[in-house]
Design a protein around this motif. Structure first.
Motif, PDB file in Angstrom:
ATOM      1  N   ILE A  29    -107.787  23.522  73.866  1.00 56.32           N
ATOM      2  CA  ILE A  29    -109.058  24.187  74.201  1.00 56.32           C
ATOM      3  C   ILE A  29    -110.226  23.191  74.195  1.00 56.32           C
ATOM      4  O   ILE A  29    -111.402  23.572  74.085  1.00 56.32           O
ATOM      5  N   GLY A  30    -109.884  21.902  74.274  1.00 54.46           N
ATOM      6  CA  GLY A  30    -110.914  20.879  74.419  1.00 54.46           C
ATOM      7  C   GLY A  30    -111.634  20.493  73.140  1.00 54.46           C
ATOM      8  O   GLY A  30    -112.766  19.996  73.192  1.00 54.46           O
ATOM      9  N   LEU A  31    -110.998  20.686  71.978  1.00 57.00           N
ATOM     10  CA  LEU A  31    -111.636  20.328  70.713  1.00 57.00           C
ATOM     11  C   LEU A  31    -110.768  19.331  69.944  1.00 57.00           C
ATOM     12  O   LEU A  31    -109.586  19.157  70.250  1.00 57.00           O
ATOM     13  N   TRP A  32    -111.399  18.709  68.949  1.00 61.60           N
ATOM     14  CA  TRP A  32    -110.682  17.811  68.045  1.00 61.60           C
ATOM     15  C   TRP A  32    -110.735  18.397  66.637  1.00 61.60           C
ATOM     16  O   TRP A  32    -111.519  19.298  66.351  1.00 61.60           O
ATOM     17  N   LEU A  33    -109.931  17.846  65.759  1.00 63.34           N
ATOM     18  CA  LEU A  33    -109.951  18.307  64.368  1.00 63.34           C
ATOM     19  C   LEU A  33    -111.353  18.181  63.761  1.00 63.34           C
ATOM     20  O   LEU A  33    -111.800  19.055  63.020  1.00 63.34           O
ATOM     21  N   GLU A  34    -112.061  17.092  64.110  1.00 66.42           N
ATOM     22  CA  GLU A  34    -113.352  16.826  63.481  1.00 66.42           C
ATOM     23  C   GLU A  34    -114.472  17.727  63.978  1.00 66.42           C
ATOM     24  O   GLU A  34    -115.500  17.861  63.305  1.00 66.42           O
ATOM     25  N   ASN A  35    -114.319  18.337  65.138  1.00 71.74           N
ATOM     26  CA  ASN A  35    -115.417  19.182  65.634  1.00 71.74           C
ATOM     27  C   ASN A  35    -114.994  20.644  65.818  1.00 71.74           C
ATOM     28  O   ASN A  35    -115.643  21.404  66.536  1.00 71.74           O
ATOM     29  N   ALA A  36    -113.928  21.045  65.121  1.00 75.18           N
ATOM     30  CA  ALA A  36    -113.465  22.440  65.208  1.00 75.18           C
ATOM     31  C   ALA A  36    -114.468  23.370  64.520  1.00 75.18           C
ATOM     32  O   ALA A  36    -115.074  23.021  63.511  1.00 75.18           O
ATOM     33  N   SER A  37    -114.634  24.547  65.089  1.00 72.83           N
ATOM     34  CA  SER A  37    -115.528  25.551  64.509  1.00 72.83           C
ATOM     35  C   SER A  37    -114.712  26.567  63.705  1.00 72.83           C
ATOM     36  O   SER A  37    -113.480  26.623  63.808  1.00 72.83           O
ATOM     37  N   GLN A  38    -115.400  27.388  62.942  1.00 71.46           N
ATOM     38  CA  GLN A  38    -114.714  28.455  62.202  1.00 71.46           C
ATOM     39  C   GLN A  38    -114.021  29.405  63.173  1.00 71.46           C
ATOM     40  O   GLN A  38    -112.899  29.843  62.927  1.00 71.46           O
ATOM     41  N   ALA A  39    -114.686  29.700  64.289  1.00 75.97           N
ATOM     42  CA  ALA A  39    -114.102  30.603  65.283  1.00 75.97           C
ATOM     43  C   ALA A  39    -112.812  30.022  65.862  1.00 75.97           C
ATOM     44  O   ALA A  39    -111.833  30.741  66.058  1.00 75.97           O
ATOM     45  N   ALA A  40    -112.818  28.700  66.110  1.00 76.40           N
ATOM     46  CA  ALA A  40    -111.625  28.054  66.657  1.00 76.40           C
ATOM     47  C   ALA A  40    -110.470  28.105  65.653  1.00 76.40           C
ATOM     48  O   ALA A  40    -109.316  28.336  66.018  1.00 76.40           O
ATOM     49  N   LEU A  41    -110.782  27.927  64.371  1.00 75.94           N
ATOM     50  CA  LEU A  41    -109.740  27.994  63.336  1.00 75.94           C
ATOM     51  C   LEU A  41    -109.181  29.411  63.221  1.00 75.94           C
ATOM     52  O   LEU A  41    -107.978  29.604  63.054  1.00 75.94           O
ATOM     53  N   LEU A  42    -110.064  30.407  63.311  1.00 77.14           N
ATOM     54  CA  LEU A  42    -109.612  31.801  63.276  1.00 77.14           C
ATOM     55  C   LEU A  42    -108.702  32.117  64.452  1.00 77.14           C
ATOM     56  O   LEU A  42    -107.687  32.803  64.310  1.00 77.14           O
ATOM     57  N   ASP A  43    -109.084  31.608  65.631  1.00 77.11           N
ATOM     58  CA  ASP A  43    -108.266  31.819  66.828  1.00 77.11           C
ATOM     59  C   ASP A  43    -106.885  31.169  66.660  1.00 77.11           C
ATOM     60  O   ASP A  43    -105.866  31.721  67.080  1.00 77.11           O
ATOM     61  N   PHE A  44    -106.874  29.993  66.042  1.00 80.30           N
ATOM     62  CA  PHE A  44    -105.610  29.287  65.814  1.00 80.30           C
ATOM     63  C   PHE A  44    -104.706  30.093  64.886  1.00 80.30           C
ATOM     64  O   PHE A  44    -103.519  30.278  65.173  1.00 80.30           O
ATOM     65  N   ILE A  45    -105.274  30.588  63.782  1.00 77.94           N
ATOM     66  CA  ILE A  45    -104.492  31.368  62.827  1.00 77.94           C
ATOM     67  C   ILE A  45    -103.968  32.651  63.471  1.00 77.94           C
ATOM     68  O   ILE A  45    -102.818  33.053  63.271  1.00 77.94           O
ATOM     69  N   ASP A  46    -104.814  33.273  64.295  1.00 78.49           N
ATOM     70  CA  ASP A  46    -104.390  34.489  65.003  1.00 78.49           C
ATOM     71  C   ASP A  46    -103.269  34.170  65.986  1.00 78.49           C
ATOM     72  O   ASP A  46    -102.298  34.929  66.098  1.00 78.49           O
ATOM     73  N   GLY A  52     -95.352  34.952  65.257  1.00 77.11           N
ATOM     74  CA  GLY A  52     -94.399  35.467  64.277  1.00 77.11           C
ATOM     75  C   GLY A  52     -94.286  34.651  63.005  1.00 77.11           C
ATOM     76  O   GLY A  52     -93.314  34.796  62.256  1.00 77.11           O
ATOM     77  N   ILE A  53     -95.278  33.802  62.717  1.00 77.37           N
ATOM     78  CA  ILE A  53     -95.245  33.002  61.499  1.00 77.37           C
ATOM     79  C   ILE A  53     -95.330  33.911  60.271  1.00 77.37           C
ATOM     80  O   ILE A  53     -96.075  34.893  60.263  1.00 77.37           O
ATOM     81  N   ALA A  54     -94.577  33.621  59.255  1.00 75.47           N
ATOM     82  CA  ALA A  54     -94.560  34.435  58.033  1.00 75.47           C
ATOM     83  C   ALA A  54     -95.873  34.290  57.275  1.00 75.47           C
ATOM     84  O   ALA A  54     -96.575  33.282  57.407  1.00 75.47           O
ATOM     85  N   LYS A  55     -96.192  35.304  56.466  1.00 71.46           N
ATOM     86  CA  LYS A  55     -97.441  35.264  55.696  1.00 71.46           C
ATOM     87  C   LYS A  55     -97.473  34.079  54.730  1.00 71.46           C
ATOM     88  O   LYS A  55     -98.514  33.465  54.517  1.00 71.46           O
ATOM     89  N   THR A  56     -96.315  33.773  54.143  1.00 68.43           N
ATOM     90  CA  THR A  56     -96.270  32.646  53.215  1.00 68.43           C
ATOM     91  C   THR A  56     -96.564  31.330  53.932  1.00 68.43           C
ATOM     92  O   THR A  56     -97.282  30.477  53.416  1.00 68.43           O
ATOM     93  N   SER A  57     -96.022  31.188  55.142  1.00 67.27           N
ATOM     94  CA  SER A  57     -96.273  29.980  55.932  1.00 67.27           C
ATOM     95  C   SER A  57     -97.730  29.928  56.378  1.00 67.27           C
ATOM     96  O   SER A  57     -98.349  28.860  56.403  1.00 67.27           O
ATOM     97  N   SER A  58     -98.276  31.096  56.715  1.00 63.92           N
ATOM     98  CA  SER A  58     -99.674  31.162  57.120  1.00 63.92           C
ATOM     99  C   SER A  58    -100.590  30.764  55.964  1.00 63.92           C
ATOM    100  O   SER A  58    -101.586  30.047  56.159  1.00 63.92           O
ATOM    101  N   ALA A  59    -100.253  31.212  54.763  1.00 64.45           N
ATOM    102  CA  ALA A  59    -101.056  30.875  53.583  1.00 64.45           C
ATOM    103  C   ALA A  59    -100.999  29.379  53.299  1.00 64.45           C
ATOM    104  O   ALA A  59    -102.014  28.755  52.983  1.00 64.45           O
ATOM    105  N   ARG A  60     -99.800  28.785  53.407  1.00 61.33           N
ATOM    106  CA  ARG A  60     -99.682  27.346  53.187  1.00 61.33           C
ATOM    107  C   ARG A  60    -100.414  26.561  54.271  1.00 61.33           C
ATOM    108  O   ARG A  60    -101.053  25.549  54.022  1.00 61.33           O
ATOM    109  N   GLN A  61    -100.352  27.067  55.503  1.00 57.47           N
ATOM    110  CA  GLN A  61    -101.036  26.446  56.625  1.00 57.47           C
ATOM    111  C   GLN A  61    -102.537  26.416  56.389  1.00 57.47           C
ATOM    112  O   GLN A  61    -103.203  25.405  56.622  1.00 57.47           O
ATOM    113  N   LEU A  62    -103.061  27.535  55.885  1.00 53.83           N
ATOM    114  CA  LEU A  62    -104.489  27.615  55.590  1.00 53.83           C
ATOM    115  C   LEU A  62    -104.851  26.658  54.455  1.00 53.83           C
ATOM    116  O   LEU A  62    -105.922  26.036  54.475  1.00 53.83           O
ATOM    117  N   SER A  63    -103.951  26.510  53.489  1.00 53.87           N
ATOM    118  CA  SER A  63    -104.177  25.557  52.408  1.00 53.87           C
ATOM    119  C   SER A  63    -104.249  24.133  52.945  1.00 53.87           C
ATOM    120  O   SER A  63    -105.104  23.336  52.523  1.00 53.87           O
TER     121      SER A  63
END
Length: 283
Positions: A29-46, A52-63
């Motif tokens: 989506i034309g972004l880098w890790l250093e300039n990601a926004s909160q909205a972009a991170l939310l979109d990624f998690i969604d 189909g990622i498991a909740k445990t994997s999602s929690a570790r990913q967020l960590s």
């Protein structure tokens, strides 16, 4: 993180994978890790949730993501942490799969010590059940970490923290028999500090030993669901069933927090309730 936090290779590998997934998504989506926004991170998690990622994997990913952005802020690479307000997914209590004491007895009885490989496996299974080691801790043991005279094994766990765990009589006998009868045959003249070497005289992988456990479970006609930590879970559950103190179990397992150990009290209570209903005349 490896130098400061002392995290295991497996944890670091998982974090690296998580950040790689994020970097590829942001690049799409034309972004880098250093300039990601909160909205972009939310979109990624969604997006990952829809995959189909498991909740445990999602929690570790967020960590992983939070650790990374906290690092960038601390080193003044970015001014604001876009992950600061992201909510961690709620995780239900997952009860670990375990075995009954009778199933453990059948499993431990399967390896036959007239074969060097099976004699090694017998010692490993006995040690695993007697100490509650993680499989990764078991396969990485060296001769210098074992003291048969004192009946102790020194284990290097998560965060490179050492702990001393008693062997127990059955494990002590199985290891002594293995050292006398089988280890030299496995090494075939090679020199190695690894306590339980593979056929090639090298450190066994976790995956290899996991296959060995499944092999013996199949032979023992054990239909219960198994995991690489099944005997670790059985060790903790059976100790609690027989009246062990929760904090003692915590120390033996190498848990940094008592809350991690408390999951076994639920397993023990469920088993006791089942035994009561089955055997009490008014159950």
């Amino acid at each position: 993180m490896w130098a400061i936090k002392g995290l295991s290779d497996n944890t670091l590998s998982a974090y690296r994978t998580d950040l790689t997934h994020l970097a590829r998504y942001l690049a799409s989506i034309g972004l880098w890790l250093e300039n990601a926004s909160q909205a972009a991170l939310l979109d990624f998690i969604d997006w990952r949730t829809q995959q189909g990622i498991a909740k445990t994997s999602s929690a570790r990913q967020l960590s992983s993501i939070r650790r990374y952005y906290r690092y960038l802020v601390a080193h003044q690479t970015i001014n604001e942490d876009p992950s600061a307000l992201l909510d961690t997914p709620k995780l239900g209590k997952h009860l670990p799969s375990t075995l009954t004491e009778q199933e453990v007895e059948r499993l431990l009885a399967e390896p036959q010590c007239d074969d060097a490989i099976e004699c090694r496996d017998a010692a490993m299974l006995e040690l695993l059940y007697a100490t509650g080691l993680r499989v990764s801790e078991l396969v990485s043991l060296t001769l210098s970490m074992l003291s048969l005279r004192q009946g102790l094994v020194r284990v290097t766990g998560k965060g490179n923290k050492d702990r001393l765990v008693p062997l127990g009589e059955m494990a002590h006998q199985a290891i002594e028999r293995y050292l006398q009868q089988a280890r030299a045959e496995l090494l075939k003249g090679q020199s190695s500090e690894v306590l339980f070497p593979s056929r090639r005289g090298q450190m066994m992988t976790r995956q290899t030993f996991w296959h060995r456990i499944k092999h013996y479970a199949l032979r023992a006609n054990i239909s219960s669901e198994l995991s690489p930590h099944t005997l670790r879970h059985a060790f903790a559950t059976h100790l609690l069933n027989h009246g062990a103190d929760l904090r003692v179990v915590q120390l033996l397992l190498g848990h940094s927090s008592l809350s991690t150990t408390q999951i076994y009290t639920h397993v023990a209570q469920l088993r006791l309730a089942k035994l009561h209903s089955e055997h009490h005349p008014r159950g």
